[in-house]
Design a protein around this motif. Structure first.
Motif, PDB file in Angstrom:
ATOM      1  N   UNK A  62      59.288  46.407  42.612  1.00 35.46           N
ATOM      2  CA  UNK A  62      58.475  47.275  42.247  1.00 35.46           C
ATOM      3  C   UNK A  62      57.536  46.662  41.240  1.00 35.46           C
ATOM      4  N   UNK A  63      58.225  46.101  40.055  1.00 28.69           N
ATOM      5  CA  UNK A  63      57.560  45.469  39.193  1.00 28.69           C
ATOM      6  C   UNK A  63      56.535  44.453  39.644  1.00 28.69           C
ATOM      7  N   UNK A  64      56.940  43.434  40.480  1.00 30.20           N
ATOM      8  CA  UNK A  64      55.918  42.463  41.048  1.00 30.20           C
ATOM      9  C   UNK A  64      54.962  42.998  41.658  1.00 30.20           C
ATOM     10  N   UNK A  65      55.313  44.304  42.478  1.00 29.18           N
ATOM     11  CA  UNK A  65      54.236  44.728  43.367  1.00 29.18           C
ATOM     12  C   UNK A  65      52.920  45.374  42.565  1.00 29.18           C
ATOM     13  N   UNK A  66      53.364  46.054  41.239  1.00 30.01           N
ATOM     14  CA  UNK A  66      52.197  46.680  40.518  1.00 30.01           C
ATOM     15  C   UNK A  66      51.554  45.756  39.736  1.00 30.01           C
ATOM     16  N   UNK A  67      52.228  44.436  39.423  1.00 28.40           N
ATOM     17  CA  UNK A  67      51.097  43.445  38.844  1.00 28.40           C
ATOM     18  C   UNK A  67      50.364  42.754  39.913  1.00 28.40           C
ATOM     19  N   UNK A  68      50.819  42.489  41.251  1.00 27.45           N
ATOM     20  CA  UNK A  68      49.966  42.127  41.989  1.00 27.45           C
ATOM     21  C   UNK A  68      48.539  43.072  42.465  1.00 27.45           C
ATOM     22  N   UNK A  69      49.171  44.323  42.472  1.00 29.20           N
ATOM     23  CA  UNK A  69      47.978  45.173  42.857  1.00 29.20           C
ATOM     24  C   UNK A  69      46.994  45.195  41.920  1.00 29.20           C
ATOM     25  N   UNK A  70      47.459  45.260  40.396  1.00 27.17           N
ATOM     26  CA  UNK A  70      46.310  45.195  39.509  1.00 27.17           C
ATOM     27  C   UNK A  70      45.607  44.214  39.196  1.00 27.17           C
ATOM     28  N   UNK A  71      46.270  42.972  39.528  1.00 26.13           N
ATOM     29  CA  UNK A  71      45.456  41.670  39.352  1.00 26.13           C
ATOM     30  C   UNK A  71      44.730  41.743  40.619  1.00 26.13           C
ATOM     31  N   UNK A  72      44.958  41.759  41.774  1.00 29.40           N
ATOM     32  CA  UNK A  72      43.983  41.904  42.954  1.00 29.40           C
ATOM     33  C   UNK A  72      42.723  42.765  42.733  1.00 29.40           C
ATOM     34  N   UNK A  73      42.827  43.790  42.105  1.00 28.20           N
ATOM     35  CA  UNK A  73      41.930  44.888  41.852  1.00 28.20           C
ATOM     36  C   UNK A  73      41.063  44.295  40.854  1.00 28.20           C
ATOM     37  N   UNK A  74      41.455  43.383  39.945  1.00 24.90           N
ATOM     38  CA  UNK A  74      40.597  42.806  38.768  1.00 24.90           C
ATOM     39  C   UNK A  74      39.878  41.604  39.393  1.00 24.90           C
ATOM     40  N   UNK A  75      40.538  40.809  40.184  1.00 22.96           N
ATOM     41  CA  UNK A  75      39.969  39.459  40.729  1.00 22.96           C
ATOM     42  C   UNK A  75      38.825  40.034  42.008  1.00 22.96           C
ATOM     43  N   UNK A  76      39.004  41.202  42.383  1.00 24.17           N
ATOM     44  CA  UNK A  76      37.840  41.749  43.232  1.00 24.17           C
ATOM     45  C   UNK A  76      36.583  41.846  42.699  1.00 24.17           C
ATOM     46  N   UNK A  77      36.516  41.982  41.293  1.00 24.96           N
ATOM     47  CA  UNK A  77      35.390  42.291  40.675  1.00 24.96           C
ATOM     48  C   UNK A  77      34.662  40.786  40.180  1.00 24.96           C
ATOM     49  N   UNK A  78      35.306  39.722  40.545  1.00 27.16           N
ATOM     50  CA  UNK A  78      34.783  38.449  40.276  1.00 27.16           C
ATOM     51  C   UNK A  78      34.809  37.526  41.340  1.00 27.16           C
TER      52      UNK A  78
END
Length: 373
Positions: A62-78
Motif C-alpha cells: 500500500x505504501x508503494x502503491x500510493x507513492x506510485x499513484x501520486x508520482x504518476x499523476x504529477x508526471x502526467x502534467x509534464x
C-alpha cells in the motif's frame, strides 16, 4: 533557477492537488474514530484511506502503491523522462513499509521493510537508472527531502528531481503514539486552549522541481531552506525553541518579509509542539505574520506532511487565500500569534513552511511565487 513544475496530493480528501485544495478551502476533513482493524486496545482518531484507495497495485505494498499513484499523476502534467540519468527520485517517509513487521503479503519480500529496498522498487517501476535518495528524518522528512533535492539540482548533476513523501499508518505507529499519550480522542485543535493531542493521517504527495533558464510570474521558487537540530530531547521540543527559531531565522534572512502571506506551522496540536512553535515565531520577530496549520484536515501525515502542506500552501497563495486552521477557536499558547481561524484573502506572494520532529530536528523553507532566486 529551480522551480516547481508539477505536483500531486493523493489523500483521503482527494486524488489531485486541486481536489485537496478545494476540500481544505471548504473546511472538509476525513478525521474520524477507528475502533477496530488495527489490533489495538484503544480507539484512535485518524484520516485513513478507505475502500478502493486501499487496493494495491500488483507486486506493490500500500505504501508503494500510493507513492506510485501520486508520482504518476504529477508526471502526467509534464514531459519529464524518468529513464533519464538526469532525473532523480527523492523519497521521504518516516516508516515506509513498517507494517511488514506484522504481516508479509504474498509476493512481497520482507526486506522491503527497509526504506532503501522499498525506494528501489519504486524507482524501478519508473525505469529510473539512478539509485533513489531516501530521506527519513522524523517529521521534518518532507522538508528535508525538498532541501536535499534542491541541493542536488544546484550541484548540476541532475536537471529534474521528483520529490515524493508518503505514509501509511500501522499498529506499530499508532501504538507508539498511544504509549506517549500523544493522541487526541477527538479531532485535533492546533494552537487551541482545549487541544488534547494529535491525530494521525495517511497520504502521498509529490512535487517535481526542475532547473530552468527563466521562471514565469506564476512559477513557484524555493528561495531558502534550513535544517537545524537542537538535540534537546529524544521526543520533546526545546523549551527555548532553539532549533525552530534558528531554522526560521535562516530562511527569512535577507528575504522580503513583507511578501510572506503566512507561516504554515507544524501545528500538531500537542501541548508542547504548539507552544514551542509559538515561541520560535515570536523569537524570530515574525509574530505579526498570520499562522495556520493543516493538521485538522489531514491529521499528521508524518513523512508526507512537509510536501503535502507545501503544496496546499502554494495553491492557497495561487488563489489569494490564507486557509483556516481547522479546530482552532481560542488561543492556548503563551506567546501571542495571529492564528488564522477563518479563510482570509491575501495579495502576497510567499509563505514559510515550518516543521519539527523527534530527536530535536527542525526545518523551515521559504517559497515565493515568481520571486527571484
Amino acid at each position: 533557477m529551480i522551480v516547481g513544475i508539477a505536483d500531486n496530493i493523493f489523500s483521503p480528501l482527494g486524488h489531485s492537488s486541486q481536489e485537496n485544495f478545494e476540500a481544505v478551502r471548504q473546511g472538509k476533513s476525513r478525521l474520524c474514530e477507528y475502533t477496530q482493524g488495527h489490533r489495538l486496545p484503544e480507539p484512535f482518531v485518524a484520516s485513513l484511506f478507505e475502500g478502493d484507495d486501499r487496493k494495491t497495485m500488483p507486486g506493490l505494498t500500500l505504501f508503494e502503491t500510493i507513492v506510485v499513484k501520486s508520482v504518476e499523476r504529477a508526471l502526467a502534467q509534464t514531459n519529464v523522462d524518468t529513464t533519464s540519468p538526469r532525473t532523480l527520485f527523492v523519497i521521504s517517509s518516516t516508516k515506509g513499509n513498517i507494517d511488514l513487521l506484522d504481516e508479509v503479503p504474498e509476493g512481497i519480500s520482507r526486506d522491503r521493510v527497509l526504506l532503501g529496498k522499498a525506494a528501489d522498487v519504486i524507482a524501478r517501476h519508473f525505469h529510473s537508472p539512478n539509485r533513489p535518495v531516501v530521506v527519513s528524518n522524523a517529521c521534518i522528512s518532507g522538508l528535508s527531502a525538498q532541501i536535499a533535492a534542491i541541493r542536488m539540482l544546484r550541484s548540476g548533476y541532475y536537471d529534474t528531481a521528483i520529490v515524493v513523501g508518503a505514509e501509511v499508518q500501522s499498529r506499530f505507529i499508532v501504538s507508539g503514539f498511544q504509549s506517549f499519550k500523544a493522541l487526541s480522542p477527538m479531532a485535533c485543535k492546533p494552537f487551541d486552549a482545549e487541544r488534547l493531542g494529535l491525530n494521525l493521517g495517511e497520504a502521498a504527495a509529490t512535487v517535481i522541481y526542475q532547473t530552468v533558464d527563466e521562471a514565469g510570474p506564476d512559477a513557484w521558487i524555493p528561495l531558502a531552506g534550513s535544517v537545524r537540530n537542537d538535540a534537546f530531547h529524544i521526543s520533546g521540543p526545546s523549551r527555548t525553541a532553539e532549533g525552530s527559531f534558528r531554522a526560521l531565522h535562516d530562511v527569512v534572512q535577507g528575504q522580503d518579509i513583507d511578501q510572506i502571506a503566512f507561516i504554515n506551522a507544524h501545528g500538531t496540536s500537542t501541548l508542547y509542539n504548539d507552544e514551542m512553535e509559538a515561541f520560535a515565531i515570536d523569537r524570530a520577530s515574525l509574530a505579526q505574520i498570520p499562522v495556520n496549520s493543516f493538521k485538522g484536515y489531514y491529521g499528521h501525515t508524518m513523512g508526507a506532511a512537509g510536501i503535502l502542506e507545501t503544496i496546499i500552501s502554494m495553491k492557497s497563495v495561487d488563489n489569494g487565500l490564507i486557509l483556516a486552521t481547522k479546530g482552532f477557536e481560542s488561543p492556548g499558547i503563551t506567546h501571542s500569534l495571529d492564528v488564522v481561524a477563518a479563510n482570509r484573502t491575501t495579495r502576497k506572494r510567499g509563505f514559510v513552511k515550518l516543521l519539527s520532529g523527534f530527536g530535536g530536528c527542525n526545518a523551515a523553507m521559504m517559497f515565493m511565487k515568481g520571486g527571484d532566486q
